[in-house]
Design a protein around this motif. Structure first.
Motif, PDB file in Angstrom:
ATOM      1  N   PRO A  71       0.812  -1.193   0.142  1.00 24.95           N
ATOM      2  CA  PRO A  71      -0.154  -0.007   0.091  1.00 24.95           C
ATOM      3  C   PRO A  71       0.708   1.336   0.090  1.00 24.95           C
ATOM      4  CG  PRO A  71      -0.687  -1.430   1.708  1.00 24.95           C
ATOM      5  CD  PRO A  71       0.723  -2.186   1.224  1.00 24.95           C
ATOM      6  N   GLY A  73       0.874   5.699   0.082  1.00 23.77           N
ATOM      7  CA  GLY A  73       0.126   6.863   0.015  1.00 23.77           C
ATOM      8  C   GLY A  73       0.750   7.960  -0.647  1.00 23.77           C
ATOM      9  N   GLY A  74       1.368   9.013   0.157  1.00 22.30           N
ATOM     10  CA  GLY A  74       2.249   9.875  -0.320  1.00 22.30           C
ATOM     11  C   GLY A  74       3.771   9.549  -0.760  1.00 22.30           C
ATOM     12  N   ASN A  75       4.053   8.270  -0.116  1.00 19.14           N
ATOM     13  CA  ASN A  75       5.384   7.883  -0.108  1.00 19.14           C
ATOM     14  C   ASN A  75       6.335   8.960   0.465  1.00 19.14           C
ATOM     15  OD1 ASN A  75       7.350   6.113  -0.818  1.00 19.14           O
ATOM     16  ND2 ASN A  75       7.732   6.713  -2.973  1.00 19.14           N
ATOM     17  N   THR A  76       5.884   9.286   1.615  1.00 16.59           N
ATOM     18  CA  THR A  76       7.090  10.246   2.593  1.00 16.59           C
ATOM     19  C   THR A  76       7.649   9.347   3.687  1.00 16.59           C
ATOM     20  OG1 THR A  76       5.040  10.976   3.811  1.00 16.59           O
ATOM     21  CG2 THR A  76       5.648  12.183   1.876  1.00 16.59           C
ATOM     22  N   GLY A  77       6.838   8.175   3.749  1.00 14.79           N
ATOM     23  CA  GLY A  77       7.476   7.272   4.785  1.00 14.79           C
ATOM     24  C   GLY A  77       9.131   7.338   5.129  1.00 14.79           C
ATOM     25  N   THR A 146      -0.373  11.006   3.322  1.00 13.61           N
ATOM     26  CA  THR A 146      -1.940  11.018   3.161  1.00 13.61           C
ATOM     27  C   THR A 146      -2.381  10.706   4.423  1.00 13.61           C
ATOM     28  OG1 THR A 146      -1.763   8.706   2.637  1.00 13.61           O
ATOM     29  CG2 THR A 146      -1.867  10.444   0.751  1.00 13.61           C
ATOM     30  N   THR A 153       1.098   4.474   9.722  1.00  7.86           N
ATOM     31  CA  THR A 153       2.137   4.819  10.354  1.00  7.86           C
ATOM     32  C   THR A 153       1.992   5.266  11.919  1.00  7.86           C
ATOM     33  OG1 THR A 153       2.652   6.836   9.636  1.00  7.86           O
ATOM     34  CG2 THR A 153       3.715   5.265   8.468  1.00  7.86           C
ATOM     35  N   GLY A 156       3.060  10.831  14.280  1.00 13.39           N
ATOM     36  CA  GLY A 156       3.208  11.801  15.378  1.00 13.39           C
ATOM     37  C   GLY A 156       3.220  13.240  15.210  1.00 13.39           C
ATOM     38  N   ILE A 212      -6.178   0.706   4.280  1.00 11.38           N
ATOM     39  CA  ILE A 212      -6.930   1.602   4.811  1.00 11.38           C
ATOM     40  C   ILE A 212      -7.652   2.279   3.599  1.00 11.38           C
ATOM     41  CG2 ILE A 212      -7.398   3.751   6.278  1.00 11.38           C
ATOM     42  CD1 ILE A 212      -4.794   2.240   7.808  1.00 11.38           C
ATOM     43  N   GLU A 416       8.106   7.386  16.367  1.00 16.05           N
ATOM     44  CA  GLU A 416       6.729   7.751  15.269  1.00 16.05           C
ATOM     45  C   GLU A 416       6.950   7.403  13.911  1.00 16.05           C
ATOM     46  OE1 GLU A 416       6.808  11.941  15.133  1.00 16.05           O
ATOM     47  OE2 GLU A 416       8.611  12.335  14.231  1.00 16.05           O
ATOM     48  N   ASN A 453       2.104  -6.204   2.388  1.00 12.77           N
ATOM     49  CA  ASN A 453       3.427  -5.627   2.878  1.00 12.77           C
ATOM     50  C   ASN A 453       4.421  -6.613   3.471  1.00 12.77           C
ATOM     51  OD1 ASN A 453       4.792  -3.236   2.211  1.00 12.77           O
ATOM     52  ND2 ASN A 453       3.749  -2.126   3.695  1.00 12.77           N
TER      53      ASN A 453
HETATM   54  P1  FAD Z   1       3.489   6.235   2.627  1.00 17.09           P
HETATM   55  O1  FAD Z   1       4.919   6.706   2.777  1.00 17.09           O
HETATM   56  O2  FAD Z   1       3.061   6.055   1.222  1.00 17.09           O
HETATM   57  O3  FAD Z   1       3.458   4.956   3.498  1.00 17.09           O
HETATM   58  C1  FAD Z   1       3.899   4.877   4.733  1.00 17.09           C
HETATM   59  C2  FAD Z   1       3.338   3.185   5.487  1.00 17.09           C
HETATM   60  O4  FAD Z   1       1.953   3.456   5.276  1.00 17.09           O
HETATM   61  C3  FAD Z   1       3.686   2.221   4.449  1.00 17.09           C
HETATM   62  O5  FAD Z   1       4.249   0.911   5.229  1.00 17.09           O
HETATM   63  C4  FAD Z   1       2.718   1.855   3.596  1.00 17.09           C
HETATM   64  O6  FAD Z   1       2.552   0.605   3.068  1.00 17.09           O
HETATM   65  C5  FAD Z   1       1.658   2.202   4.479  1.00 17.09           C
HETATM   66  N1  FAD Z   1       0.235   2.771   3.682  1.00 17.09           N
HETATM   67  C6  FAD Z   1       0.239   4.114   3.239  1.00 17.09           C
HETATM   68  N2  FAD Z   1      -1.071   4.275   2.885  1.00 17.09           N
HETATM   69  C7  FAD Z   1      -1.856   3.289   3.425  1.00 17.09           C
HETATM   70  C8  FAD Z   1      -3.038   2.682   3.560  1.00 17.09           C
HETATM   71  N3  FAD Z   1      -4.210   3.552   2.880  1.00 17.09           N
HETATM   72  N4  FAD Z   1      -3.677   1.568   3.986  1.00 17.09           N
HETATM   73  C9  FAD Z   1      -2.726   0.951   4.526  1.00 17.09           C
HETATM   74  N5  FAD Z   1      -1.272   0.973   4.677  1.00 17.09           N
HETATM   75  C10 FAD Z   1      -0.996   2.290   4.001  1.00 17.09           C
HETATM   76  N6  FAD Z   1       6.534  11.242  10.508  1.00 17.09           N
HETATM   77  C11 FAD Z   1       5.996  11.725  11.617  1.00 17.09           C
HETATM   78  O7  FAD Z   1       5.684  10.843  12.371  1.00 17.09           O
HETATM   79  N7  FAD Z   1       6.155  12.815  12.134  1.00 17.09           N
HETATM   80  C12 FAD Z   1       6.808  13.704  11.519  1.00 17.09           C
HETATM   81  O8  FAD Z   1       7.161  14.914  11.817  1.00 17.09           O
HETATM   82  C13 FAD Z   1       7.220  13.616  10.247  1.00 17.09           C
HETATM   83  N8  FAD Z   1       8.037  14.493   9.567  1.00 17.09           N
HETATM   84  C14 FAD Z   1       8.174  14.255   8.035  1.00 17.09           C
HETATM   85  C15 FAD Z   1       8.973  15.249   7.711  1.00 17.09           C
HETATM   86  C16 FAD Z   1       9.423  14.970   6.198  1.00 17.09           C
HETATM   87  C17 FAD Z   1       9.926  16.141   5.476  1.00 17.09           C
HETATM   88  C18 FAD Z   1       9.220  13.881   5.460  1.00 17.09           C
HETATM   89  C19 FAD Z   1       9.671  13.428   4.186  1.00 17.09           C
HETATM   90  C20 FAD Z   1       8.378  12.725   6.290  1.00 17.09           C
HETATM   91  C21 FAD Z   1       8.037  12.921   7.631  1.00 17.09           C
HETATM   92  N9  FAD Z   1       7.234  11.934   8.365  1.00 17.09           N
HETATM   93  C22 FAD Z   1       7.096  12.183   9.789  1.00 17.09           C
HETATM   94  C23 FAD Z   1       7.231  10.634   7.945  1.00 17.09           C
HETATM   95  C24 FAD Z   1       5.936  10.597   6.707  1.00 17.09           C
HETATM   96  O9  FAD Z   1       5.578  11.901   6.413  1.00 17.09           O
HETATM   97  C25 FAD Z   1       4.913   9.855   7.833  1.00 17.09           C
HETATM   98  O10 FAD Z   1       5.192   8.418   8.178  1.00 17.09           O
HETATM   99  C26 FAD Z   1       3.441   9.623   6.995  1.00 17.09           C
HETATM  100  O11 FAD Z   1       2.595   9.327   7.867  1.00 17.09           O
HETATM  101  C27 FAD Z   1       3.500   8.694   5.800  1.00 17.09           C
HETATM  102  O12 FAD Z   1       2.280   9.234   5.079  1.00 17.09           O
HETATM  103  P2  FAD Z   1       2.342   8.879   3.476  1.00 17.09           P
HETATM  104  O13 FAD Z   1       0.857   9.118   2.997  1.00 17.09           O
HETATM  105  O14 FAD Z   1       3.564   9.504   2.922  1.00 17.09           O
HETATM  106  O15 FAD Z   1       2.593   7.156   3.589  1.00 17.09           O
END
Ligand code: FAD
Ligand code: MLT
Ligand code: ZN
Length: 462
Positions: A71, A73-77, A146, A153, A156, A212, A416, A453
């Motif tokens: 899965p 979302g925004g790929n910022t993990g 997202t 995740t 936090g 989700i 987090e 995953n």
């Molecule tokens: P993704 O990176 O796409 O996925 C993250 C995980 O969630 C993967 O395991 C994926 O398989 C799973 N996933 C995604 N969508 C779904 C879905 N719909 N259903 C089931 N599983 C799913 N994190 C923090 O906690 N605190 C911070 O302060 C913080 N600051 C950040 C700052 C920067 C500049 C960056 C690049 C990242 C930061 N992060 C932070 C990390 C990141 O943004 C978080 O982990 C965020 O929650 C990931 O969201 P995403 O949509 O990009 O998920």
């Protein structure tokens, strides 16, 4: 590609439309590498379902073809969980939530809203604000991260001290299990003790238990008047003491962020701008307070009573606040600009932070002489981010040394960001065998074929 994989893609094209099954390497590329550049792997395709039924179709088809689903979302993990594994035993497919972007109207009586998993944090914030509400979680990746990824995740971020992490904002959830069945409880009842609380289970499950698709989210009062202060301090112990005191005297404290002079210098080098103080200081604390009336005087008065503070800059206007916040939020990209970092995200009992900061730098130097260690984080939760530049990305000896120290000092290896693929080796050392056995039992019950995953949280199926 095997005939079975080709036939899976044909069936997905028929169900989702050809434009939502991306197989062209150029279109897949951005989905196959993580934000840090450290984690990458190849996918058969990136699929973009547009409804919960289409997500169920994808999962049923992948389960019968024994294709893993990642899965995304925004790929910022930041722990390698959102991209395919490099050496996976089976074919992998990325399921992007790009089209799941419904924003239902805010329910002003309940102070809640139902949103699609692919809605970005910034879009939710704007939607809530337009209805006179705020949202309790904020983080630097707000324009791309997202809601589904943030739930997966249990993100936090900067306001945990006030509103808690993502799990605390969740009132209901809709998700698709590995067999295509849909679990859904979205009526928005905060008091709901009818059986296991699936939203809490899926928060932090990192895409290993379900996809989700929608969430019912609790909103918070919109307090638009804000003041930000950057404090210069003689050390970590003083920063921890000041943050603790401010928490007591300023009930409207919304954020307390710690960073150091080497990180500040790096941010200025990469992002430009002037140093905030005439001279460098060992530690900095960024403080934000919020209110329905301007809280600047309240903040100034509180700071004036604290002799530990060596110097301070205050900002209440939007551009001044943004300038100060940039000094903290740009740490992530400034460190990444230096090379692929070893990124760690530990949590310590807050009172242990000063000792940890002293010891962690020495621990890194002992394992990797000459490495640069940048520390910053969310001080009230004892959450320290550690970016180490120097050792090659595949050499995990610094990660081992830092995480060993963290566990020895009673901390957690992930505060987090999650375990992802990056920290699988440390899960049991942190949580213990009984906890991990219970987690595996849940995984086996909800995903017996281990298609969601794989390689995240657990190295294998045993
Ligand atoms: P993704 O990176 O796409 O996925 C993250 C995980 O969630 C993967 O395991 C994926 O398989 C799973 N996933 C995604 N969508 C779904 C879905 N719909 N259903 C089931 N599983 C799913 N994190 C923090 O906690 N605190 C911070 O302060 C913080 N600051 C950040 C700052 C920067 C500049 C960056 C690049 C990242 C930061 N992060 C932070 C990390 C990141 O943004 C978080 O982990 C965020 O929650 C990931 O969201 P995403 O949509 O990009 O998920
Ligand atoms: C932060 O607080 O800046 C984020 O969690 C991202 C990071 O660790 O760099
Ligand atoms: Zn953080």
């Amino acid at each position: 590609m095997t005939p079975a994989s080709a036939s899976l893609l044909d069936s997905l094209r028929a169900a989702l439309g050809t434009s939502n099954v991306l197989t062209d390497p150029d279109l897949r590329a951005g989905h196959e590498v993580d934000w840090t550049g450290r984690w990458r792997g190849e996918a058969l395709a990136v699929v973009r379902p547009a409804s919960v039924d289409q997500v169920a179709t994808v999962l049923r088809a992948c389960r019968s073809a024994r294709v893993a689903v990642i899965p995304q979302g925004g790929n910022t993990g930041l722990v390698g969980g959102s991209v395919p594994r490099a050496a996976a035993p089976q074919p992998q497919l990325i399921l992007s939530t790009f089209h799941l972007r419904d924003l239902e109207p805010v329910d002003p009586i309940a102070g809640e809203v139902t949103v699609g998993a692919g809605v970005t944090l910034a879009a939710l914030q704007a939607h809530a604000r337009a209805a006179g509400f705020g949202f309790g979680v904020d983080l630097g990746a707000r324009d791309s991260a997202t809601i589904g990824g943030m739930i997966a995740t249990n993100a936090g971020g900067i306001h945990v001290l006030r509103h808690g992490p993502m799990r605390a904002q969740l009132v209901g959830i809709e998700a698709v299990l590995a067999d295509g069945s849909v679990v859904r409880r979205l009526p928005g009842m905060v008091k709901d003790n009818t059986g296991y609380h699936l939203p809490s289970l899926l928060a932090g499950s990192e895409g290993t238990l379900a996809v989700i698709t929608r969430a019912r989210i609790r909103l918070v009062p919109l307090l638009e008047r804000r003041a930000v202060a950057l404090l210069a301090l003689p050390g970590v112990a003083e920063a921890v003491a000041v943050a603790g005191e401010l928490r007591q005297v300023l009930p409207s404290l919304a954020a307390a962020e710690l960073f150091f002079d080497d990180g500040l210098a790096l941010v200025l080098r990469h992002g430009g701008g002037q140093p905030p103080f005439r001279q460098a200081h060992p530690a900095y604390l960024l403080i934000e307070v919020e209110g329905s009336v301007d809280p600047t005087e309240l903040l100034a008065a509180a700071l004036a009573s604290m002799p530990l503070i060596a110097d301070a800059v205050l900002a209440s206007d939007a551009s001044g606040r943004a300038r100060l916040w940039a000094l903290r939020e740009r740490h992530t990209e400034a460190i990444n600009a230096e090379g692929i970092p070893h990124k760690l995200d530990v949590g310590l009992p807050v009172r242990s932070l000063p000792e940890f900061v002293d010891r962690v730098r020495a621990v890194v130097q002992a394992v990797a002489p000459g490495a640069r260690t940048y520390l910053y984080g969310h001080v009230c939760e004892g959450n320290l981010h550690i970016g180490i530049i120097g050792p090659s990305p595949d050499d995990e000896s610094v990660d081992d040394a830092v995480l060993r120290l963290t566990i020895e000092m009673g901390g957690t290896v992930s505060a987090e960001h999650g375990i992802g693929a990056a920290k699988v080796r440390w899960l049991e050392a942190d949580r213990g065998a009984a906890d991990v056995a219970a987690m595996r039992a849940i995984k086996r019950a909800l995903d017996p074929d281990w298609i969601l995953n794989p390689g995240v949280l657990f190295a294998d199926e045993s």
